[in-house]
Write a protein that holds these residues in place. Sequence first.
Motif, PDB file in Angstrom:
ATOM      1  N   PHE A 158      31.572  87.818 -64.517  1.00  0.00           N
ATOM      2  CA  PHE A 158      32.270  87.712 -65.797  1.00  0.00           C
ATOM      3  C   PHE A 158      32.537  86.246 -66.135  1.00  0.00           C
ATOM      4  O   PHE A 158      32.535  85.863 -67.305  1.00  0.00           O
ATOM      5  CB  PHE A 158      33.618  88.449 -65.751  1.00  0.00           C
ATOM      6  CG  PHE A 158      33.531  89.942 -65.542  1.00  0.00           C
ATOM      7  CD1 PHE A 158      32.339  90.624 -65.745  1.00  0.00           C
ATOM      8  CD2 PHE A 158      34.640  90.659 -65.133  1.00  0.00           C
ATOM      9  CE1 PHE A 158      32.260  92.005 -65.561  1.00  0.00           C
ATOM     10  CE2 PHE A 158      34.574  92.032 -64.943  1.00  0.00           C
ATOM     11  CZ  PHE A 158      33.390  92.708 -65.152  1.00  0.00           C
ATOM     12  N   SER A 159      32.772  85.440 -65.101  1.00  0.00           N
ATOM     13  CA  SER A 159      33.028  84.010 -65.310  1.00  0.00           C
ATOM     14  C   SER A 159      31.752  83.177 -65.230  1.00  0.00           C
ATOM     15  O   SER A 159      31.551  82.248 -66.022  1.00  0.00           O
ATOM     16  CB  SER A 159      34.024  83.497 -64.265  1.00  0.00           C
ATOM     17  OG  SER A 159      35.265  84.145 -64.384  1.00  0.00           O
ATOM     18  N   MET A 160      30.887  83.488 -64.277  1.00  0.00           N
ATOM     19  CA  MET A 160      29.673  82.683 -64.088  1.00  0.00           C
ATOM     20  C   MET A 160      28.767  82.700 -65.308  1.00  0.00           C
ATOM     21  O   MET A 160      28.172  81.677 -65.664  1.00  0.00           O
ATOM     22  CB  MET A 160      28.902  83.156 -62.856  1.00  0.00           C
ATOM     23  CG  MET A 160      29.447  82.641 -61.539  1.00  0.00           C
ATOM     24  SD  MET A 160      28.396  83.040 -60.118  1.00  0.00           S
ATOM     25  CE  MET A 160      26.977  81.960 -60.395  1.00  0.00           C
ATOM     26  N   LEU A 185      27.290  79.579 -71.938  1.00  0.00           N
ATOM     27  CA  LEU A 185      28.019  79.463 -73.198  1.00  0.00           C
ATOM     28  C   LEU A 185      28.204  77.989 -73.528  1.00  0.00           C
ATOM     29  O   LEU A 185      29.049  77.305 -72.940  1.00  0.00           O
ATOM     30  CB  LEU A 185      29.376  80.182 -73.099  1.00  0.00           C
ATOM     31  CG  LEU A 185      30.311  80.078 -74.307  1.00  0.00           C
ATOM     32  CD1 LEU A 185      29.608  80.465 -75.598  1.00  0.00           C
ATOM     33  CD2 LEU A 185      31.558  80.928 -74.077  1.00  0.00           C
ATOM     34  N   GLY A 186      27.386  77.483 -74.443  1.00  0.00           N
ATOM     35  CA  GLY A 186      27.446  76.076 -74.818  1.00  0.00           C
ATOM     36  C   GLY A 186      28.689  75.735 -75.614  1.00  0.00           C
ATOM     37  O   GLY A 186      29.351  76.608 -76.186  1.00  0.00           O
ATOM     38  N   THR A 187      28.975  74.462 -75.682  1.00  0.00           N
ATOM     39  CA  THR A 187      30.191  73.970 -76.346  1.00  0.00           C
ATOM     40  C   THR A 187      30.277  74.413 -77.802  1.00  0.00           C
ATOM     41  O   THR A 187      31.350  74.779 -78.293  1.00  0.00           O
ATOM     42  CB  THR A 187      30.249  72.435 -76.276  1.00  0.00           C
ATOM     43  OG1 THR A 187      30.180  72.025 -74.900  1.00  0.00           O
ATOM     44  CG2 THR A 187      31.533  71.911 -76.894  1.00  0.00           C
ATOM     45  N   ASP A 188      29.182  74.401 -78.512  1.00  0.00           N
ATOM     46  CA  ASP A 188      29.175  74.740 -79.934  1.00  0.00           C
ATOM     47  C   ASP A 188      28.627  76.143 -80.190  1.00  0.00           C
ATOM     48  O   ASP A 188      28.224  76.456 -81.319  1.00  0.00           O
ATOM     49  CB  ASP A 188      28.341  73.715 -80.708  1.00  0.00           C
ATOM     50  CG  ASP A 188      28.916  72.306 -80.583  1.00  0.00           C
ATOM     51  OD1 ASP A 188      30.155  72.183 -80.623  1.00  0.00           O
ATOM     52  OD2 ASP A 188      28.124  71.351 -80.443  1.00  0.00           O
ATOM     53  N   LYS A 214      36.507  84.173 -72.666  1.00  0.00           N
ATOM     54  CA  LYS A 214      37.408  83.438 -73.564  1.00  0.00           C
ATOM     55  C   LYS A 214      37.953  82.171 -72.912  1.00  0.00           C
ATOM     56  O   LYS A 214      38.288  81.198 -73.600  1.00  0.00           O
ATOM     57  CB  LYS A 214      38.568  84.340 -73.994  1.00  0.00           C
ATOM     58  CG  LYS A 214      38.186  85.404 -75.018  1.00  0.00           C
ATOM     59  CD  LYS A 214      39.400  86.244 -75.397  1.00  0.00           C
ATOM     60  CE  LYS A 214      39.056  87.237 -76.491  1.00  0.00           C
ATOM     61  NZ  LYS A 214      40.219  88.083 -76.865  1.00  0.00           N
ATOM     62  N   LYS A 215      38.042  82.177 -71.594  1.00  0.00           N
ATOM     63  CA  LYS A 215      38.544  81.008 -70.876  1.00  0.00           C
ATOM     64  C   LYS A 215      37.524  79.872 -70.859  1.00  0.00           C
ATOM     65  O   LYS A 215      37.876  78.718 -70.584  1.00  0.00           O
ATOM     66  CB  LYS A 215      38.901  81.387 -69.434  1.00  0.00           C
ATOM     67  CG  LYS A 215      40.007  82.434 -69.329  1.00  0.00           C
ATOM     68  CD  LYS A 215      40.225  82.851 -67.878  1.00  0.00           C
ATOM     69  CE  LYS A 215      41.292  83.938 -67.760  1.00  0.00           C
ATOM     70  NZ  LYS A 215      41.480  84.383 -66.361  1.00  0.00           N
ATOM     71  N   GLU A 216      36.260  80.217 -71.137  1.00  0.00           N
ATOM     72  CA  GLU A 216      35.185  79.228 -71.032  1.00  0.00           C
ATOM     73  C   GLU A 216      34.717  78.697 -72.380  1.00  0.00           C
ATOM     74  O   GLU A 216      34.057  77.651 -72.432  1.00  0.00           O
ATOM     75  CB  GLU A 216      33.981  79.838 -70.288  1.00  0.00           C
ATOM     76  CG  GLU A 216      34.310  80.367 -68.907  1.00  0.00           C
ATOM     77  CD  GLU A 216      34.868  79.309 -67.980  1.00  0.00           C
ATOM     78  OE1 GLU A 216      34.480  78.127 -68.121  1.00  0.00           O
ATOM     79  OE2 GLU A 216      35.708  79.644 -67.122  1.00  0.00           O
TER      80      GLU A 216
END
Length: 367
Positions: free
Chosen positions: A80-82, A88-91, A111-113
């Motif tokens: 879920f985090s990896m 998931l890129g910055t933009d 959502k945390k990432e």
Amino acid sequence: MKRAYNFNAGPSALPLPVLEKAQAEFINYNSTGMSVMELSHRSKDFEQILENAKNLLKELLDIPDTYEILFLQGGASLQFSMVPMNFLGTDQTAAYALTGSWSEKALKEAKKEGKTAVAASTSEGKYRSIPKQADIILPEEDIAYLHITSNNTIYGTQWHEYPSFEGVDLIADMSSDILCKKIDINQFSLIYAGAQKNLGPSGVTLVILKKELLDRIPDNLPTMLDYRTHVKNNSLYHTPPTFGIYMLSLVLEWVKEQGGVDAIQKHNEHKASLLYECMELYPDFYRPHADKDSRSIMNVTFTLPNEELTKSFLQQAKEKGFVGLAGHRSVGGCRASIYNAVPLEACEALASFMKEFRQANVTVSEI
């Protein structure tokens, strides 16, 4: 020894021939004079186990050379985090289809990432159904990927047709239904699955990902959370769950011996039909949680007319040797998890018990 009718949601039933083979090899694997648990993960014996598992997966799922196969730890929960950390890129925006508790948890971690969006949700209907392609509304922003949970253990729903959008990477948590039916691996950019349902014991996490995704991974990730680390080291960057991978390889051999995924799918559909037919036969007594077109062939969920009957059903089932039939606390009722290794006889016995219980209690339910 009489085996229990094991309907646990996970860790779940393993094929008896697999357990028997592991038992026979437990203290002396391949004439090494050691258990698999004692082998070095750098030894030729273990490397052979690892390669056998990878080759069987390629064969059974028809995985092309454009994909990598990894054996990790941390369960689906770490994925879920990896997944967002790596892709998931910055933009960008990661899109999630919500179909149950596990997809909610995956979204929470994403959502945390970075930025996320709910592309579809069936929560208002108490997760009784799976979204149709037309129900999925992708965000207008640059989309990193669309994430789905292919089967929902708690609610008893399953994707029977996977969404497809041109240019959008599809990522799936297949922890509870991988290998249960034929899939086109090319529809997915990444699949992850905890082993403890259809693949083996708990402790191993399978990841199948397109090689081209690796070019998107940023260089600032912790080493252990970077998929490239595990690709470069053939899942051997650190000591892997060696016994779990060994058990997984035995399960894959068993699937091949059954006739492969096509044969397993027919077997699973037959098992599920026995239980769903009881609900069709007695709709006022056994009420499925999932809508008919979304029903899972892995987790059959249903309720009885009242709590008193439910408790009686579960108690009598336990006395007859059925294990793990209580529904998840968030839904209640009953749940039969009928993963690949659950034998037909167990489902036949459960269907028979359901009919007997209804016959004995139909008057009570009608009062």
